[in-house]
Write a protein that holds these residues in place. Sequence first.
Motif, mmCIF file in Angstrom:
data_model
loop_
_atom_site.group_PDB
_atom_site.id
_atom_site.type_symbol
_atom_site.label_atom_id
_atom_site.label_comp_id
_atom_site.label_asym_id
_atom_site.label_seq_id
_atom_site.Cartn_x
_atom_site.Cartn_y
_atom_site.Cartn_z
ATOM 1 N N HIS A 26 16.526 -5.078 4.161
ATOM 2 C CA HIS A 26 15.804 -5.274 2.909
ATOM 3 C C HIS A 26 14.980 -6.567 2.953
ATOM 4 O O HIS A 26 15.452 -7.579 3.475
ATOM 5 C CB HIS A 26 16.807 -5.341 1.753
ATOM 6 N N PRO A 27 13.749 -6.539 2.400
ATOM 7 C CA PRO A 27 12.929 -7.757 2.408
ATOM 8 C C PRO A 27 13.657 -8.963 1.804
ATOM 9 O O PRO A 27 13.512 -10.090 2.293
ATOM 10 C CB PRO A 27 11.714 -7.384 1.556
ATOM 11 N N CYS B 298 10.944 -1.847 -8.704
ATOM 12 C CA CYS B 298 11.862 -2.602 -7.861
ATOM 13 C C CYS B 298 12.058 -3.981 -8.469
ATOM 14 O O CYS B 298 11.094 -4.665 -8.792
ATOM 15 C CB CYS B 298 11.296 -2.742 -6.445
ATOM 16 N N PHE C 221 12.926 -6.669 -7.171
ATOM 17 C CA PHE C 221 12.525 -7.774 -6.295
ATOM 18 C C PHE C 221 11.002 -7.880 -6.159
ATOM 19 O O PHE C 221 10.483 -8.833 -5.577
ATOM 20 C CB PHE C 221 13.165 -7.583 -4.906
ATOM 21 N N ALA C 222 10.281 -6.913 -6.715
ATOM 22 C CA ALA C 222 8.837 -6.795 -6.447
ATOM 23 C C ALA C 222 8.049 -8.088 -6.653
ATOM 24 O O ALA C 222 7.205 -8.443 -5.820
ATOM 25 C CB ALA C 222 8.249 -5.673 -7.304
ATOM 26 N N CYS D 256 8.405 -10.215 -3.608
ATOM 27 C CA CYS D 256 8.455 -9.532 -2.316
ATOM 28 C C CYS D 256 7.126 -9.594 -1.576
ATOM 29 O O CYS D 256 6.089 -9.215 -2.115
ATOM 30 C CB CYS D 256 8.841 -8.070 -2.527
ATOM 31 N N LYS E 109 6.314 -7.781 0.869
ATOM 32 C CA LYS E 109 5.991 -6.454 1.412
ATOM 33 C C LYS E 109 5.604 -5.449 0.335
ATOM 34 O O LYS E 109 5.367 -4.274 0.624
ATOM 35 C CB LYS E 109 7.224 -5.904 2.153
ATOM 36 N N ARG E 110 5.552 -5.902 -0.898
ATOM 37 C CA ARG E 110 5.324 -5.018 -2.046
ATOM 38 C C ARG E 110 4.072 -4.139 -1.866
ATOM 39 O O ARG E 110 3.047 -4.600 -1.369
ATOM 40 C CB ARG E 110 5.211 -5.917 -3.276
ATOM 41 N N PHE E 111 4.156 -2.887 -2.257
ATOM 42 C CA PHE E 111 2.975 -2.022 -2.248
ATOM 43 C C PHE E 111 3.003 -1.109 -3.478
ATOM 44 O O PHE E 111 3.898 -1.240 -4.314
ATOM 45 C CB PHE E 111 2.872 -1.256 -0.921
ATOM 46 N N CYS F 247 6.056 0.372 -5.324
ATOM 47 C CA CYS F 247 7.129 -0.501 -5.792
ATOM 48 C C CYS F 247 7.197 -0.655 -7.301
ATOM 49 O O CYS F 247 8.143 -1.232 -7.824
ATOM 50 C CB CYS F 247 7.025 -1.861 -5.123
ATOM 51 N N PRO G 118 13.009 2.022 -6.641
ATOM 52 C CA PRO G 118 13.337 2.696 -5.388
ATOM 53 C C PRO G 118 14.749 3.277 -5.431
ATOM 54 O O PRO G 118 15.650 2.650 -5.984
ATOM 55 C CB PRO G 118 13.257 1.575 -4.341
ATOM 56 N N CYS H 141 14.962 0.250 -1.047
ATOM 57 C CA CYS H 141 13.613 -0.276 -0.857
ATOM 58 C C CYS H 141 12.708 0.845 -0.363
ATOM 59 O O CYS H 141 13.086 1.615 0.519
ATOM 60 C CB CYS H 141 13.644 -1.415 0.165
ATOM 61 N N TRP H 142 11.511 0.911 -0.944
ATOM 62 C CA TRP H 142 10.578 1.995 -0.617
ATOM 63 C C TRP H 142 10.130 1.989 0.832
ATOM 64 O O TRP H 142 9.678 3.000 1.354
ATOM 65 C CB TRP H 142 9.346 1.921 -1.523
ATOM 66 N N LEU H 143 10.217 0.832 1.490
ATOM 67 C CA LEU H 143 9.782 0.769 2.891
ATOM 68 C C LEU H 143 10.597 1.707 3.774
ATOM 69 O O LEU H 143 10.179 2.057 4.866
ATOM 70 C CB LEU H 143 9.946 -0.647 3.437
HETATM 71 S S1 SF4 Z 1 10.703 -1.614 -2.877
HETATM 72 FE FE1 SF4 Z 1 8.763 -2.659 -2.539
HETATM 73 S S2 SF4 Z 1 8.904 -4.549 -3.737
HETATM 74 FE FE2 SF4 Z 1 10.960 -3.718 -3.537
HETATM 75 S S3 SF4 Z 1 11.767 -4.741 -1.758
HETATM 76 FE FE3 SF4 Z 1 10.921 -2.835 -1.006
HETATM 77 S S4 SF4 Z 1 8.820 -3.345 -0.449
HETATM 78 FE FE4 SF4 Z 1 9.560 -5.031 -1.673
#
Ligand code: SF4
Lengths: 328, 319
Positions: free
Chosen positions: B249-250, B285, B287-288, B291, B293-295, B298, B302, B314-316
Amino acid sequence: MTTTTNEKKTLVEVKHLVKYFPVRAGLLQRTVAHVQAVDDVSFNIKEGETVGMVGESGCGKTTIGRTMLRLVEPTSGEVIVDGKDVFKMRAPQLKEMRRNMQIIFQDPYASLDPRMPIGESVMEGLNIHKMGTKQERYELMLKTLKKVGLEEYHSRRYPHEFSGGQRQRIGIARALALQPKFIVCDEPVSALDVSIQSQVLNILKDLQKEFGLTYLFIAHNLSVVEHISDRVAVMYLGKMVELATREDLYREPLHPYTRALMSAIPIPDPSIKRERIILKGDVPSPLNPPKGCRFHTRCPIAVSQCSQEEPQFKEVKPNHWVACWLAE
Amino acid sequence: MSKEKLLRIENLTLHFNTQKGPVQAVDGVFFELGHKEAVVVLGESGCGKSSLAKALLRLLPRNVSRYDGKVYLEGTEIMGMDDETYRRNVRWIRMSLVPQAAMNSLNPVLKVGDQVAEPMVVHHGVKKEEALVQAAKMFQHVGVPVDFLDRYAFELSGGMRQRVAIAMALVTAPGLVVLDEPTSALDVLTQANIFNVLKRLKHELEVSFILITHDIATSSELADSVAVMYAGQIVETSDARSFFKEPLHPYSRMLMASVPRLRANIEPEFITGQPPSLLHPPTGCRFADRCPKRFSKCSEEPPVFNVESKQVKCWLYES
Ligand code: SF4
Ligand SMILES: Nc1ncnc2c1ncn2[C@@H]1O[C@H](COP(=O)(O)OP(=O)(O)OP(=O)(O)O)[C@@H](O)[C@H]1O
Ligand SMILES: [Mg+2]
């Protein structure tokens, strides 16, 4: 690195600093013993330098910092700042000195007045020292808050509305507002989550660069002071046991206590097998410290001499000072 | 069916009522724990770690607005038990707690030996002399000299007091002990000592631990598995080995990068911003905001994705 620090001028000199706290008992509150909190400690700090000071709780680190600012009266010794002896100063001089020497406390929760908006807290020192006009003080407060990453609207909020890391930044702003030369940072990140510690450390480093500040940085963990210190001092039971440049101390710690502290630092990687030096027992009472080398009761390599004679604090290599019979 | 786990938590939720609305301190927490294992629950201050401990031990404040989910202890679901059954069969008997700052909350006017013996008297109904014998045994296990039984808390150092608090949680021989920040107020050397004690106890007493902490480096000493908590939720679970090698997780990655390492050329990083308020957590999310890595995805919450034997919220990791 070492040569440039050598050329710099010494800002703070601590000479044979001693602080005994009396322990009183009985109806008459007679002094029955003394806690030897700091016992004959000498070192200096150069302008623009950071000296890290590390040791277990109760080893006298905080007392050294507070005595240097005369928040605690010394038993004996001298602290020379900018050529003047702090312990001989009278009220007006002391006030001026206090503007130049500030302290950041360990507990970001206890060190701010809960009933005062934080902008007021930051201005408090400026008001006491009557620096500039009211408007100028307000602007200086805002400028200082910006330096630690806070905005004007924050200045009207109360301490409970801030997180631990933010409160510690407010504490830094408070110390910084007076534009001091020297700041004692007394465990400024110990109460914070690891995830935000380095943010506070970075702010302290940036401020040092910008304003040429000099720091005494107190911590109980060697890994915290590594990235911020030019030199590092290790304390044990009221004594300084080692002092060296950061490079030398981390590459080649000479005192067995420093080596134990170093080996106790956790690494988040269970695959690395290390030999940890676990010291037996607790730190002995500073009421009645062991004879000889104070560390001998817990030292894994002590020889018979260690329990009889106290080792001198000596420069065993250039700029590397140690108090240990086996490090000569 | 495979071997029964010691503990399985599903969707555990604990919300508090406040003037400003409900605080979602524990929100759908899940993880598992095997026999004689330690799971570390990692998270920043305020993410709900202590509330999770309270939820597990049913030590609830008055202002609870929601408390549900399933907790299986050796196959028995304990959330459905009434308070009396829970008190008689679970708390102290099968699961005990070393609360946060326990070493500072020992009773100042009682001898520490009597305090450690007390749970035996109260929960197992044994005589005081017998309980004291058991207390003395526990003192040996945690490395406190037995003649300290007669001392008072103020006569002990911080590290010794913390060991006494651990002895107290162990005296009734529970299979599971929850430790809430057991070493965060202590020096590095004392921390190292306490962790050695815990490692030894795990083998000697065949006990399992839930270790709650924000200190990722220290926790790696004891962990068999890891559950990362963020804003009241579990965002990653993993076996310890792969977690400490490479968390997924990020948020976990940033936690790992913030640890200062000796003689490393890289400077530790820090996580900017703050965790969201648990009063009105964001809908996507949680944590967005912080984060890197957010896209676009998010902004929706998730789900939990399985990645080999690990789980990540996490969506990644959507496959
Ligand atoms: S879901 Fe998106 S915002 Fe949340 S931790 Fe994963 S990449 Fe980051
Ligand atoms: N009885 C209560 N009523 C209302 N809110 C509460 C109550 N107990 C805890 N909270 C809130 O729930 C959230 C989680 O608190 P908790 O103590 O569980 O966090 P934590 O992760 O243990 O933090 P720390 O690391 O600082 O100990 C916080 O926002 C806290 O203020
Ligand atoms: Mg807590």
